[in-house]
Design a protein around this motif. Structure first.
Motif, PDB file in Angstrom:
ATOM      1  N   LYS A 192      34.420  50.493  40.188  1.00  0.00           N
ATOM      2  CA  LYS A 192      34.040  51.864  39.818  1.00  0.00           C
ATOM      3  C   LYS A 192      32.575  51.956  39.367  1.00  0.00           C
ATOM      4  CE  LYS A 192      37.441  52.470  36.843  1.00  0.00           C
ATOM      5  NZ  LYS A 192      38.246  53.066  35.766  1.00  0.00           N
ATOM      6  N   GLY A 193      31.857  50.831  39.478  1.00  0.00           N
ATOM      7  CA  GLY A 193      30.432  50.856  39.160  1.00  0.00           C
ATOM      8  C   GLY A 193      30.101  50.482  37.722  1.00  0.00           C
ATOM      9  N   GLY A 194      31.076  50.021  36.968  1.00  0.00           N
ATOM     10  CA  GLY A 194      30.827  49.647  35.577  1.00  0.00           C
ATOM     11  C   GLY A 194      30.333  48.218  35.435  1.00  0.00           C
ATOM     12  N   ILE A 195      29.825  47.901  34.271  1.00  0.00           N
ATOM     13  CA  ILE A 195      29.444  46.524  33.961  1.00  0.00           C
ATOM     14  C   ILE A 195      30.391  45.940  32.907  1.00  0.00           C
ATOM     15  CG2 ILE A 195      26.993  46.764  34.550  1.00  0.00           C
ATOM     16  CD1 ILE A 195      26.446  46.964  31.499  1.00  0.00           C
ATOM     17  N   VAL A 196      30.383  44.591  32.853  1.00  0.00           N
ATOM     18  CA  VAL A 196      31.264  43.895  31.911  1.00  0.00           C
ATOM     19  C   VAL A 196      30.412  43.139  30.896  1.00  0.00           C
ATOM     20  CG1 VAL A 196      33.053  42.132  31.661  1.00  0.00           C
ATOM     21  CG2 VAL A 196      33.095  43.691  33.619  1.00  0.00           C
ATOM     22  N   VAL A 197      30.685  43.369  29.632  1.00  0.00           N
ATOM     23  CA  VAL A 197      29.969  42.667  28.556  1.00  0.00           C
ATOM     24  C   VAL A 197      30.991  41.839  27.780  1.00  0.00           C
ATOM     25  CG1 VAL A 197      28.683  42.958  26.397  1.00  0.00           C
ATOM     26  CG2 VAL A 197      28.199  44.457  28.348  1.00  0.00           C
ATOM     27  N   GLU A 233      49.215  45.318  29.192  1.00  0.00           N
ATOM     28  CA  GLU A 233      49.809  44.489  30.244  1.00  0.00           C
ATOM     29  C   GLU A 233      48.941  44.263  31.480  1.00  0.00           C
ATOM     30  OE1 GLU A 233      53.818  45.790  30.972  1.00  0.00           O
ATOM     31  OE2 GLU A 233      54.418  43.815  31.675  1.00  0.00           O
ATOM     32  N   THR A 234      47.952  45.086  31.727  1.00  0.00           N
ATOM     33  CA  THR A 234      47.108  44.886  32.907  1.00  0.00           C
ATOM     34  C   THR A 234      46.528  43.473  32.894  1.00  0.00           C
ATOM     35  OG1 THR A 234      46.403  47.144  32.495  1.00  0.00           O
ATOM     36  CG2 THR A 234      45.246  45.943  34.248  1.00  0.00           C
ATOM     37  N   ALA A 235      46.594  42.788  34.024  1.00  0.00           N
ATOM     38  CA  ALA A 235      45.975  41.473  34.125  1.00  0.00           C
ATOM     39  C   ALA A 235      44.465  41.633  33.969  1.00  0.00           C
ATOM     40  CB  ALA A 235      46.305  40.842  35.464  1.00  0.00           C
ATOM     41  N   TRP A 236      43.835  40.760  33.179  1.00  0.00           N
ATOM     42  CA  TRP A 236      42.405  40.945  32.913  1.00  0.00           C
ATOM     43  C   TRP A 236      41.584  40.903  34.196  1.00  0.00           C
ATOM     44  CZ3 TRP A 236      38.667  37.437  34.171  1.00  0.00           C
ATOM     45  CH2 TRP A 236      39.045  36.099  34.360  1.00  0.00           C
ATOM     46  N   LYS A 237      41.997  40.064  35.154  1.00  0.00           N
ATOM     47  CA  LYS A 237      41.227  39.965  36.407  1.00  0.00           C
ATOM     48  C   LYS A 237      41.238  41.291  37.159  1.00  0.00           C
ATOM     49  CE  LYS A 237      41.485  35.044  37.263  1.00  0.00           C
ATOM     50  NZ  LYS A 237      41.848  33.939  38.115  1.00  0.00           N
ATOM     51  N   LYS A 238      42.387  41.895  37.155  1.00  0.00           N
ATOM     52  CA  LYS A 238      42.527  43.191  37.830  1.00  0.00           C
ATOM     53  C   LYS A 238      41.677  44.246  37.111  1.00  0.00           C
ATOM     54  CE  LYS A 238      46.085  46.382  39.457  1.00  0.00           C
ATOM     55  NZ  LYS A 238      46.772  47.382  38.646  1.00  0.00           N
ATOM     56  N   ALA A 239      41.737  44.219  35.787  1.00  0.00           N
ATOM     57  CA  ALA A 239      40.968  45.197  35.002  1.00  0.00           C
ATOM     58  C   ALA A 239      39.474  45.053  35.277  1.00  0.00           C
ATOM     59  CB  ALA A 239      41.264  45.008  33.514  1.00  0.00           C
ATOM     60  N   VAL A 240      39.005  43.817  35.306  1.00  0.00           N
ATOM     61  CA  VAL A 240      37.581  43.561  35.562  1.00  0.00           C
ATOM     62  C   VAL A 240      37.210  44.004  36.978  1.00  0.00           C
ATOM     63  CG1 VAL A 240      35.888  41.690  35.930  1.00  0.00           C
ATOM     64  CG2 VAL A 240      37.297  41.721  33.845  1.00  0.00           C
ATOM     65  N   ARG A 241      38.051  43.636  37.932  1.00  0.00           N
ATOM     66  CA  ARG A 241      37.777  43.974  39.340  1.00  0.00           C
ATOM     67  C   ARG A 241      37.691  45.487  39.512  1.00  0.00           C
ATOM     68  NH1 ARG A 241      41.836  41.068  41.505  1.00  0.00           N
ATOM     69  NH2 ARG A 241      43.210  42.877  41.642  1.00  0.00           N
ATOM     70  N   GLU A 242      38.652  46.175  38.955  1.00  0.00           N
ATOM     71  CA  GLU A 242      38.683  47.629  39.113  1.00  0.00           C
ATOM     72  C   GLU A 242      37.513  48.307  38.394  1.00  0.00           C
ATOM     73  OE1 GLU A 242      43.507  48.132  39.816  1.00  0.00           O
ATOM     74  OE2 GLU A 242      42.625  48.914  37.954  1.00  0.00           O
ATOM     75  N   TRP A 243      37.164  47.756  37.227  1.00  0.00           N
ATOM     76  CA  TRP A 243      36.033  48.310  36.473  1.00  0.00           C
ATOM     77  C   TRP A 243      34.745  48.190  37.279  1.00  0.00           C
ATOM     78  CZ3 TRP A 243      36.218  51.102  32.098  1.00  0.00           C
ATOM     79  CH2 TRP A 243      35.022  51.355  31.438  1.00  0.00           C
TER      80      TRP A 243
END
Lengths: 203, 203
Positions: free
Chosen positions: B94-99, B81-91
């Motif tokens: 926290k210093g992570g990257i998105v692939v 259920e987490t909104a993808w935008k929120k998930a990306v923003r939070e990731w």
């Protein structure tokens, strides 16, 4: 315009001379429609020569797969309805070996099973099950090798992809597909596709 | 009885310190049920730490995945259920990257994109789409890397499997899953499974 060129077909000398054909067993037309489509497209994209949908008919999957091949190029056959026993018998009669992908088999990572398969130098009929498979698939009357992609439950589509990627050592992901009407130009951002003849594609 | 031992957890020092979490976007509960289940089980079996089913709820897939984890061991979380935008923003916070896995991205075989991802040393949120994805997935506001597993149409489940296998260099297929109640003893022929406590498994 250099980068609009389609990637060239791999040098023949570099290509494995072993061929892989996937035998999809246990397909249930309604329930497995999308998964079997993914299995067929994965087989094509990752270097298999064709797929046998054994013991059943699913014209829609055949159409989808053949349409992808017409548009995106390369050779990939899709056959239906052949009894699996007949397919295995005929494959072996032509000198090929049979590999059964199963979570219970020799682990592709911790054993030398892939080495032995490649060392045979023989063409591979790769059995990919859907439902619970008949016990005899594990016997040497059917399978020359039982191979697991890890020993955890996951997905036949994932297992097929890893097997093909390792078998062909990744080369299948670099090769061009002959007579493609459409191809993608890979890039860091965005979507770039080249069409040979939009009318032919009906788009 | 030596061979009844579960494979031991990989040596900590040998393990990649980078973590991968899969974000499954665009899941349609009816249509994608089985494919998303395969995506989740593939993520777990091939070394990801968890899966976010963004923007939607599918309790059945969550139950199936968590049941597999309870029985077959290891740690693997499933969030919905987490909104993808929120998930990306939070990731990213926290210093992570998105692939982003896409057929249009940099080819994992012909480019050095995997090298760059691993060299970042950062945890990876791996976006795996289902339907056609929003254009912004390709932008650097969302994705640090767009990666293709070959540039042919095939399957997100296959693409995920190959990415994880290459990222973890196959080691994930050899590792043990802690606190497993059931595991397979890989072998050349037949099926061999060890159960810790059949009552606990309800079988």
């Amino acid at each position: 315009m250099e980068n609009l060129k389609q990637p060239t077909e791999s040098n023949k000398k570099e290509k494995s001379t072993q061929e892989i054909v996937v035998l999809r067993w246990g397909h249930r037309p309604q329930r497995d429609a999308r998964l079997t489509t993914h299995v067929a497209l994965t087989a094509r994209a990752l270097g298999a020569s064709g797929l046998l949908l054994s013991d059943t008919v699913d014209k829609k999957i055949k159409e989808t797969t053949e349409k992808v091949t017409r548009n995106w190029g390369g050779k990939f056959f899709f056959e239906m309805e052949t009894a699996w026993k007949k397919a295995v018998r005929e494959w072996k009669a032509k000198g090929g070996i049979v590999v059964h992908l199963t979570a219970y088999g020799e682990n592709i990572q911790t054993s030398d099973v892939l080495h032995r398969i490649r060392n045979s130098g023989k063409n591979v009929l790769l059995i990919v099950g859907s439902q619970k498979v008949p016990k005899e698939f594990f016997s040497n009357a059917v399978s020359d090798f039982n191979v697991s992609i890890g020993n955890q439950p996951h997905s036949e589509c994932a297992a097929l992809a890893v097997f093909l990627d390792r078998f062909f050592e990744g080369k299948e992901l670099a090769k061009g597909f002959k007579k493609a009407k459409i191809w993608i130009l890979p890039q860091e951002r965005g979507k770039k596709t080249v069409f040979i003849n939009k009318k032919m594609l009906g788009i």
